[in-house]
Design a protein around this motif. Structure first.
Motif, PDB file in Angstrom:
ATOM      1  N   ARG A 118       0.829  -1.223   0.000  1.00 33.42           N
ATOM      2  CA  ARG A 118       0.000   0.000   0.000  1.00 33.42           C
ATOM      3  C   ARG A 118       0.857   1.263   0.000  1.00 33.42           C
ATOM      4  NH1 ARG A 118      -2.920  -2.502   5.054  1.00 33.42           N
ATOM      5  NH2 ARG A 118      -4.336  -3.968   4.046  1.00 33.42           N
ATOM      6  N   CYS A 119       2.172   1.093  -0.059  1.00 29.04           N
ATOM      7  CA  CYS A 119       3.087   2.227   0.155  1.00 29.04           C
ATOM      8  C   CYS A 119       2.999   3.271  -0.965  1.00 29.04           C
ATOM      9  CB  CYS A 119       4.519   1.710   0.266  1.00 29.04           C
ATOM     10  SG  CYS A 119       5.726   3.041   0.435  1.00 29.04           S
ATOM     11  N   ARG A 120       3.012   4.528  -0.533  1.00 26.52           N
ATOM     12  CA  ARG A 120       3.071   5.644  -1.493  1.00 26.52           C
ATOM     13  C   ARG A 120       4.131   6.652  -1.043  1.00 26.52           C
ATOM     14  NH1 ARG A 120      -3.155   7.011  -3.293  1.00 26.52           N
ATOM     15  NH2 ARG A 120      -3.625   4.937  -4.107  1.00 26.52           N
ATOM     16  N   ARG A 121       5.193   6.142  -0.446  1.00 18.67           N
ATOM     17  CA  ARG A 121       6.212   7.036   0.105  1.00 18.67           C
ATOM     18  C   ARG A 121       7.021   7.755  -0.979  1.00 18.67           C
ATOM     19  NH1 ARG A 121       8.332   6.652   5.288  1.00 18.67           N
ATOM     20  NH2 ARG A 121      10.402   6.863   4.395  1.00 18.67           N
ATOM     21  N   CYS A 122       7.073   7.207  -2.188  1.00 18.63           N
ATOM     22  CA  CYS A 122       7.700   7.949  -3.295  1.00 18.63           C
ATOM     23  C   CYS A 122       6.797   7.817  -4.515  1.00 18.63           C
ATOM     24  CB  CYS A 122       9.119   7.438  -3.572  1.00 18.63           C
ATOM     25  SG  CYS A 122       9.194   5.938  -4.564  1.00 18.63           S
ATOM     26  N   GLY A 123       7.141   8.545  -5.571  1.00 18.27           N
ATOM     27  CA  GLY A 123       6.262   8.633  -6.738  1.00 18.27           C
ATOM     28  C   GLY A 123       6.149   7.349  -7.549  1.00 18.27           C
ATOM     29  N   LEU A 124       6.951   6.336  -7.237  1.00 18.93           N
ATOM     30  CA  LEU A 124       6.924   5.126  -8.061  1.00 18.93           C
ATOM     31  C   LEU A 124       5.624   4.322  -7.923  1.00 18.93           C
ATOM     32  CD1 LEU A 124      10.621   3.868  -7.759  1.00 18.93           C
ATOM     33  CD2 LEU A 124       9.536   5.110  -9.630  1.00 18.93           C
ATOM     34  N   TRP A 125       4.834   4.617  -6.908  1.00 22.31           N
ATOM     35  CA  TRP A 125       3.559   3.902  -6.772  1.00 22.31           C
ATOM     36  C   TRP A 125       2.643   4.196  -7.964  1.00 22.31           C
ATOM     37  CZ3 TRP A 125      -1.300   6.072  -6.646  1.00 22.31           C
ATOM     38  CH2 TRP A 125      -1.365   7.447  -6.441  1.00 22.31           C
ATOM     39  N   ARG A 126       2.848   5.367  -8.592  1.00 25.16           N
ATOM     40  CA  ARG A 126       1.954   5.766  -9.693  1.00 25.16           C
ATOM     41  C   ARG A 126       2.141   4.887 -10.931  1.00 25.16           C
ATOM     42  NH1 ARG A 126       3.480  10.790  -7.668  1.00 25.16           N
ATOM     43  NH2 ARG A 126       1.741  11.941  -6.756  1.00 25.16           N
ATOM     44  N   THR A 127       3.364   4.397 -11.146  1.00 25.84           N
ATOM     45  CA  THR A 127       3.645   3.664 -12.384  1.00 25.84           C
ATOM     46  C   THR A 127       3.783   2.153 -12.176  1.00 25.84           C
ATOM     47  OG1 THR A 127       5.961   4.313 -12.027  1.00 25.84           O
ATOM     48  CG2 THR A 127       4.702   5.583 -13.647  1.00 25.84           C
ATOM     49  N   ARG A 128       3.737   1.701 -10.920  1.00 25.62           N
ATOM     50  CA  ARG A 128       3.916   0.256 -10.703  1.00 25.62           C
ATOM     51  C   ARG A 128       2.637  -0.509 -11.053  1.00 25.62           C
ATOM     52  NH1 ARG A 128       3.630   1.215  -4.250  1.00 25.62           N
ATOM     53  NH2 ARG A 128       1.389   1.063  -4.002  1.00 25.62           N
ATOM     54  N   THR A 129       2.806  -1.768 -11.468  1.00 23.98           N
ATOM     55  CA  THR A 129       1.662  -2.672 -11.571  1.00 23.98           C
ATOM     56  C   THR A 129       1.346  -3.200 -10.186  1.00 23.98           C
ATOM     57  OG1 THR A 129       2.404  -3.300 -13.778  1.00 23.98           O
ATOM     58  CG2 THR A 129       0.817  -4.776 -12.706  1.00 23.98           C
ATOM     59  N   GLN A 130       2.418  -3.543  -9.471  1.00 24.07           N
ATOM     60  CA  GLN A 130       2.310  -4.006  -8.087  1.00 24.07           C
ATOM     61  C   GLN A 130       3.680  -3.887  -7.437  1.00 24.07           C
ATOM     62  OE1 GLN A 130       1.557  -8.331  -8.107  1.00 24.07           O
ATOM     63  NE2 GLN A 130       2.269  -8.281 -10.231  1.00 24.07           N
ATOM     64  N   THR A 131       3.717  -3.957  -6.130  1.00 24.20           N
ATOM     65  CA  THR A 131       5.001  -3.956  -5.435  1.00 24.20           C
ATOM     66  C   THR A 131       5.630  -5.349  -5.549  1.00 24.20           C
ATOM     67  OG1 THR A 131       3.833  -4.450  -3.382  1.00 24.20           O
ATOM     68  CG2 THR A 131       4.425  -2.150  -3.768  1.00 24.20           C
ATOM     69  N   LEU A 152      19.844 -12.095  -0.458  1.00 22.96           N
ATOM     70  CA  LEU A 152      20.391 -11.357  -1.602  1.00 22.96           C
ATOM     71  C   LEU A 152      19.574 -10.084  -1.798  1.00 22.96           C
ATOM     72  CD1 LEU A 152      20.410 -14.685  -2.773  1.00 22.96           C
ATOM     73  CD2 LEU A 152      22.078 -13.464  -4.131  1.00 22.96           C
ATOM     74  N   VAL A 153      20.268  -8.974  -2.026  1.00 26.54           N
ATOM     75  CA  VAL A 153      19.583  -7.695  -2.228  1.00 26.54           C
ATOM     76  C   VAL A 153      20.008  -7.119  -3.579  1.00 26.54           C
ATOM     77  CG1 VAL A 153      19.194  -5.364  -1.343  1.00 26.54           C
ATOM     78  CG2 VAL A 153      19.547  -7.251   0.271  1.00 26.54           C
ATOM     79  N   GLY A 154      19.039  -6.977  -4.478  1.00 21.75           N
ATOM     80  CA  GLY A 154      19.299  -6.371  -5.779  1.00 21.75           C
ATOM     81  C   GLY A 154      18.895  -4.904  -5.773  1.00 21.75           C
ATOM     82  N   GLU A 155      18.692  -4.363  -6.978  1.00 20.79           N
ATOM     83  CA  GLU A 155      18.442  -2.918  -7.087  1.00 20.79           C
ATOM     84  C   GLU A 155      16.956  -2.570  -7.070  1.00 20.79           C
ATOM     85  OE1 GLU A 155      21.022  -0.853  -9.853  1.00 20.79           O
ATOM     86  OE2 GLU A 155      19.238   0.073 -10.752  1.00 20.79           O
ATOM     87  N   ALA A 156      16.215  -3.090  -8.040  1.00 25.03           N
ATOM     88  CA  ALA A 156      14.794  -2.739  -8.176  1.00 25.03           C
ATOM     89  C   ALA A 156      14.139  -3.727  -9.130  1.00 25.03           C
ATOM     90  CB  ALA A 156      14.655  -1.317  -8.721  1.00 25.03           C
ATOM     91  N   PRO A 157      12.825  -3.869  -9.055  1.00 25.31           N
ATOM     92  CA  PRO A 157      12.151  -4.773 -10.002  1.00 25.31           C
ATOM     93  C   PRO A 157      12.265  -4.262 -11.438  1.00 25.31           C
ATOM     94  CG  PRO A 157      10.678  -4.098  -8.206  1.00 25.31           C
ATOM     95  CD  PRO A 157      11.894  -3.233  -8.126  1.00 25.31           C
ATOM     96  N   GLY A 158      12.297  -5.200 -12.398  1.00 25.38           N
ATOM     97  CA  GLY A 158      12.227  -4.853 -13.815  1.00 25.38           C
ATOM     98  C   GLY A 158      10.811  -5.095 -14.317  1.00 25.38           C
ATOM     99  N   ALA A 159      10.657  -5.099 -15.650  1.00 21.91           N
ATOM    100  CA  ALA A 159       9.318  -5.212 -16.239  1.00 21.91           C
ATOM    101  C   ALA A 159       8.625  -6.521 -15.856  1.00 21.91           C
ATOM    102  CB  ALA A 159       9.426  -5.088 -17.753  1.00 21.91           C
ATOM    103  N   GLN A 160       9.353  -7.621 -15.975  1.00 17.06           N
ATOM    104  CA  GLN A 160       8.720  -8.920 -15.704  1.00 17.06           C
ATOM    105  C   GLN A 160       8.409  -9.093 -14.214  1.00 17.06           C
ATOM    106  OE1 GLN A 160      10.641 -11.993 -17.936  1.00 17.06           O
ATOM    107  NE2 GLN A 160       9.407 -13.599 -17.022  1.00 17.06           N
ATOM    108  N   GLU A 161       9.293  -8.545 -13.377  1.00 20.23           N
ATOM    109  CA  GLU A 161       9.074  -8.619 -11.928  1.00 20.23           C
ATOM    110  C   GLU A 161       7.840  -7.805 -11.552  1.00 20.23           C
ATOM    111  OE1 GLU A 161      12.037  -8.024 -13.328  1.00 20.23           O
ATOM    112  OE2 GLU A 161      13.104  -9.861 -12.776  1.00 20.23           O
ATOM    113  N   ASP A 162       7.700  -6.636 -12.180  1.00 18.75           N
ATOM    114  CA  ASP A 162       6.545  -5.766 -11.944  1.00 18.75           C
ATOM    115  C   ASP A 162       5.245  -6.474 -12.351  1.00 18.75           C
ATOM    116  OD1 ASP A 162       5.340  -2.941 -11.652  1.00 18.75           O
ATOM    117  OD2 ASP A 162       4.880  -3.422 -13.746  1.00 18.75           O
ATOM    118  N   GLU A 163       5.326  -7.260 -13.422  1.00 18.42           N
ATOM    119  CA  GLU A 163       4.150  -8.006 -13.903  1.00 18.42           C
ATOM    120  C   GLU A 163       3.779  -9.135 -12.953  1.00 18.42           C
ATOM    121  OE1 GLU A 163       2.000  -8.175 -16.588  1.00 18.42           O
ATOM    122  OE2 GLU A 163       2.616  -6.106 -16.913  1.00 18.42           O
ATOM    123  N   GLU A 164       4.809  -9.848 -12.499  1.00 18.09           N
ATOM    124  CA  GLU A 164       4.552 -11.079 -11.725  1.00 18.09           C
ATOM    125  C   GLU A 164       4.562 -10.864 -10.222  1.00 18.09           C
ATOM    126  OE1 GLU A 164       6.534 -14.629 -12.993  1.00 18.09           O
ATOM    127  OE2 GLU A 164       6.760 -13.889 -15.039  1.00 18.09           O
TER     128      GLU A 164
END
Ligand code: SF4
Length: 187
Positions: free
Chosen positions: A15-28, A41-53
């Motif tokens: 439910r987070c909206r702490r930064c503007g990325l909530w507007r463009t995400r499909t899901q967290t 393991l800690v990576g950088e950020a989700p990519g397109a497929q991660e955002d989808e799934e």
């Protein structure tokens, strides 16, 4: 219970909206793995497929990560995988410092719950975020560093992001070498 704490955090992050990325995400993309992992393991950020799934490292970089883990004697199911950012930056751009700062409490809480003794960071952004200073991966990858993050101490093993190795033979060799070294550390 650790599982319940993780689930509670996952719901709050969704439910987070702490930064503007909530507007463009499909899901967290919160993270995946057991509540008592062999390592985190800690990576950088989700990519397109991660955002989808809604799962981390499910694309081509994820496949490479799975085979690297196997080379280190680790099954993917035995480790916990997450990212610094829980939402995809548009076009997979590098996270902005303010986005990293906004999302940092989620990672802090996640690591507090998981309590790892060893964390593998994938890419410069993850290593810099965890160490709280700029990191030059060409100098510091493949080594065990003392890390203190959100009041917790653990060993940090920085290496390259698998995505950086998909199109660069040099980065791939470095990654493979680092995971062989990781295998030695774990045995
Ligand atoms: S990237 Fe992190 S801080 Fe920004 S909206 Fe997503 S979960 Fe919240």
């Amino acid at each position: 219970m650790r599982e319940e704490e993780l689930e509670g955090l996952r719901v709050r992050v969704s439910r987070c909206r702490r930064c503007g990325l909530w507007r463009t995400r499909t899901q967290t993309v919160f993270g995946s793995g057991p509540a008592f992992p062999r390592l985190v393991l800690v990576g950088e950020a989700p990519g397109a497929q991660e955002d989808e799934e809604g799962l981390p490292f499910v694309g081509a970089a994820g496949k490479l990560l799975t085979s690297l883990l196997l080379s280190a004697g680790l099954r993917r199911e035995g480790v916990y995988i997450t990212n610094v950012l829980k939402c995809r930056p548009p076009g997979n751009r590098t996270p902005l410092p303010e986005e990293v700062e906004a999302c940092r409490p989620h990672l802090e809480e996640q690591l507090r719950i998981l309590g790892p003794s060893l964390v593998v960071s994938l890419g410069r952004v993850a290593a810099s975020t965890l160490l709280g200073r700029p990191v030059e991966l060409s100098r510091e990858h493949g080594r065990v560093l003392d890390c203190r993050f959100a009041g917790r101490s653990f060993s940090l093993f920085p290496t390259y992001h698998p995505a950086a190795a998909l199109y660069s033979g040099k980065n791939r060799s470095r990654l493979e070498e680092d995971f062989r070294r990781l295998r030695e550390l774990l045995t």
